[in-house]
Design a protein around this motif. Structure first.
Motif, PDB file in Angstrom:
ATOM      1  N   THR A 177       1.868   1.882 -14.591  1.00 14.30           N
ATOM      2  CA  THR A 177       3.293   1.437 -15.107  1.00 14.30           C
ATOM      3  C   THR A 177       2.360   1.006 -16.613  1.00 14.30           C
ATOM      4  N   ASP A 178       2.681   0.395 -17.986  1.00 19.50           N
ATOM      5  CA  ASP A 178       1.855  -0.094 -18.314  1.00 19.50           C
ATOM      6  C   ASP A 178       1.082  -0.776 -18.834  1.00 19.50           C
ATOM      7  N   GLU A 179      -0.419  -0.878 -19.786  1.00 19.89           N
ATOM      8  CA  GLU A 179      -1.303  -1.631 -19.199  1.00 19.89           C
ATOM      9  C   GLU A 179      -1.013  -3.399 -19.624  1.00 19.89           C
ATOM     10  N   ARG A 180       0.484  -3.545 -20.321  1.00 22.23           N
ATOM     11  CA  ARG A 180       0.979  -4.899 -20.319  1.00 22.23           C
ATOM     12  C   ARG A 180       1.330  -4.985 -19.143  1.00 22.23           C
ATOM     13  N   THR A 181       2.105  -4.614 -18.567  1.00 16.44           N
ATOM     14  CA  THR A 181       2.680  -4.324 -17.370  1.00 16.44           C
ATOM     15  C   THR A 181       1.604  -4.833 -16.543  1.00 16.44           C
ATOM     16  N   ARG A 182       0.556  -3.941 -16.728  1.00 20.68           N
ATOM     17  CA  ARG A 182      -0.097  -3.589 -15.458  1.00 20.68           C
ATOM     18  C   ARG A 182      -0.873  -5.473 -15.395  1.00 20.68           C
ATOM     19  N   LEU A 183      -1.218  -6.125 -16.580  1.00 24.25           N
ATOM     20  CA  LEU A 183      -1.710  -7.211 -16.678  1.00 24.25           C
ATOM     21  C   LEU A 183      -0.935  -8.435 -16.056  1.00 24.25           C
ATOM     22  N   GLU A 184       0.290  -8.429 -16.708  1.00 25.85           N
ATOM     23  CA  GLU A 184       1.783  -8.897 -15.902  1.00 25.85           C
ATOM     24  C   GLU A 184       1.705  -9.154 -14.307  1.00 25.85           C
ATOM     25  N   TYR A 185       1.359  -7.958 -13.578  1.00 25.69           N
ATOM     26  CA  TYR A 185       1.553  -7.662 -12.151  1.00 25.69           C
ATOM     27  C   TYR A 185       0.260  -8.613 -11.548  1.00 25.69           C
ATOM     28  N   ARG A 186      -1.311  -8.513 -12.324  1.00 25.73           N
ATOM     29  CA  ARG A 186      -1.990  -8.668 -11.618  1.00 25.73           C
ATOM     30  C   ARG A 186      -2.113 -10.249 -11.945  1.00 25.73           C
ATOM     31  N   ARG A 187      -1.660 -11.585 -13.452  1.00 26.29           N
ATOM     32  CA  ARG A 187      -1.269 -13.014 -12.962  1.00 26.29           C
ATOM     33  C   ARG A 187      -0.480 -13.110 -11.945  1.00 26.29           C
ATOM     34  N   ALA A 188       0.594 -12.243 -11.911  1.00 30.10           N
ATOM     35  CA  ALA A 188       1.365 -12.705 -10.392  1.00 30.10           C
ATOM     36  C   ALA A 188       0.774 -12.752  -9.733  1.00 30.10           C
ATOM     37  N   LEU A 189       0.039 -11.844  -9.169  1.00 28.91           N
ATOM     38  CA  LEU A 189      -0.662 -11.361  -7.729  1.00 28.91           C
ATOM     39  C   LEU A 189      -1.242 -12.537  -7.521  1.00 28.91           C
ATOM     40  N   LEU A 190      -2.593 -13.017  -8.520  1.00 23.90           N
ATOM     41  CA  LEU A 190      -3.331 -14.315  -8.095  1.00 23.90           C
ATOM     42  C   LEU A 190      -2.999 -15.453  -8.601  1.00 23.90           C
ATOM     43  N   ALA A 191      -1.151 -15.895  -8.805  1.00 25.12           N
ATOM     44  CA  ALA A 191      -0.643 -16.902  -9.030  1.00 25.12           C
ATOM     45  C   ALA A 191       0.192 -16.698  -7.292  1.00 25.12           C
ATOM     46  N   GLU A 192       0.703 -16.035  -6.948  1.00 23.60           N
ATOM     47  CA  GLU A 192       1.238 -15.882  -5.422  1.00 23.60           C
ATOM     48  C   GLU A 192       0.495 -16.088  -4.569  1.00 23.60           C
ATOM     49  N   ARG A 199       3.667 -12.278   6.242  1.00 20.40           N
ATOM     50  CA  ARG A 199       4.486 -11.683   5.549  1.00 20.40           C
ATOM     51  C   ARG A 199       4.736 -12.236   4.710  1.00 20.40           C
ATOM     52  N   THR A 200       4.735 -13.595   4.315  1.00 18.88           N
ATOM     53  CA  THR A 200       5.858 -13.922   3.192  1.00 18.88           C
ATOM     54  C   THR A 200       5.182 -13.689   1.573  1.00 18.88           C
ATOM     55  N   LEU A 201       3.127 -13.976   1.691  1.00 20.55           N
ATOM     56  CA  LEU A 201       2.566 -13.369   0.854  1.00 20.55           C
ATOM     57  C   LEU A 201       3.120 -12.038   0.564  1.00 20.55           C
ATOM     58  N   PHE A 202       2.761 -10.847   1.553  1.00 22.60           N
ATOM     59  CA  PHE A 202       2.819  -9.462   1.397  1.00 22.60           C
ATOM     60  C   PHE A 202       4.923  -9.531   0.927  1.00 22.60           C
ATOM     61  N   GLN A 203       6.451  -9.935   1.185  1.00 24.65           N
ATOM     62  CA  GLN A 203       6.928  -9.954   1.075  1.00 24.65           C
ATOM     63  C   GLN A 203       6.692 -10.239  -0.243  1.00 24.65           C
ATOM     64  N   ASP A 204       6.210 -11.171  -1.194  1.00 21.51           N
ATOM     65  CA  ASP A 204       6.364 -12.049  -2.072  1.00 21.51           C
ATOM     66  C   ASP A 204       5.859 -10.946  -3.829  1.00 21.51           C
ATOM     67  N   ILE A 205       4.849  -9.867  -3.140  1.00 26.10           N
ATOM     68  CA  ILE A 205       4.093  -9.690  -4.210  1.00 26.10           C
ATOM     69  C   ILE A 205       4.666  -8.209  -3.824  1.00 26.10           C
ATOM     70  N   ARG A 206       4.292  -7.081  -2.988  1.00 30.45           N
ATOM     71  CA  ARG A 206       4.478  -6.037  -2.330  1.00 30.45           C
ATOM     72  C   ARG A 206       5.104  -5.007  -3.865  1.00 30.45           C
ATOM     73  N   ARG A 207       6.288  -5.959  -4.467  1.00 32.58           N
ATOM     74  CA  ARG A 207       7.199  -4.869  -5.418  1.00 32.58           C
ATOM     75  C   ARG A 207       6.204  -4.704  -6.612  1.00 32.58           C
ATOM     76  N   TYR A 208       4.475  -5.312  -6.753  1.00 33.40           N
ATOM     77  CA  TYR A 208       3.825  -5.114  -7.777  1.00 33.40           C
ATOM     78  C   TYR A 208       3.165  -3.766  -7.400  1.00 33.40           C
ATOM     79  N   PHE A 209       3.276  -2.915  -5.817  1.00 33.08           N
ATOM     80  CA  PHE A 209       2.379  -1.705  -5.810  1.00 33.08           C
ATOM     81  C   PHE A 209       3.057  -0.716  -5.283  1.00 33.08           C
ATOM     82  N   PRO A 210       3.427   0.208  -5.575  1.00 34.72           N
ATOM     83  CA  PRO A 210       3.247   1.368  -5.224  1.00 34.72           C
ATOM     84  C   PRO A 210       3.919   1.895  -4.222  1.00 34.72           C
ATOM     85  N   ILE A 211       4.710   2.814  -3.786  1.00 37.34           N
ATOM     86  CA  ILE A 211       5.018   2.569  -2.375  1.00 37.34           C
ATOM     87  C   ILE A 211       3.434   3.316  -1.146  1.00 37.34           C
TER      88      ILE A 211
END
Ligand SMILES: [Zn+2]
Length: 139
Positions: free
Chosen positions: A20-35, A55-67
């Motif tokens: 992903t582009d750098e901006r999206t990555r930063l956004e994902y990082r911020r969201a990850l920390l918040a979760e 399990r709850t945390l994994f479900q909430d954050i898995r979309r930020y990571f590649p398969i």
């Protein structure tokens, strides 16, 4: 508790989707920390009623990571949340956890556990905060 959310965050932040582009990555990082922090505060507030927090945390954050990173993410979340849960259990056993409210870790001169509320993010209350400085120097 925040040392645990930060530890999980640190173990995961470099696994975030590299395509992903750098901006999206930063956004994902911020969201990850918040979760991660949200999970830890739920766990601290309600240790007995928060079922399967890993399990709850994994479900909430898995979309930020590649398969290709999913298995590693699931493992890191399990380890990190497991460590936090073990810590909470210890605190409950030691009587330092009372309805989700942390208690100062110090022992009073009468040999009883201090009943005061610790300073935010700390283990000790204002009258015992000098003990924290000592333990962090030792660490
Ligand atoms: Zn105290």
């Amino acid at each position: 508790m925040y040392q645990y959310s930060r530890a999980i965050y640190r173990s995961l932040k470099d696994l975030i989707d590299p395509y992903t582009d750098e901006r999206t990555r930063l956004e994902y990082r911020r969201a990850l920390l918040a979760e991660c922090e949200l999970t830890m505060s739920r766990l601290a507030a309600d240790p007995h009623y928060f079922a399967r927090p890993d399990r709850t945390l994994f479900q909430d954050i898995r979309r930020y990571f590649p398969i290709t990173a999913q298995a590693q993410v699931a493992w890191a979340v399990r380890e990190g949340v497991g460590a936090a849960m073990a810590f909470i259990d210890q605190q409950i056993e030691a009587g330092a956890f009372d309805g989700g409210v942390a208690r100062c870790k110090a022992t009073t001169r009468k040999g009883k556990a201090c009943q005061r509320t610790p300073l935010p993010g700390r283990d000790y209350c204002p009258s015992h905060q000098h003990l924290e400085a000592r333990s962090s120097l030792a660490a």
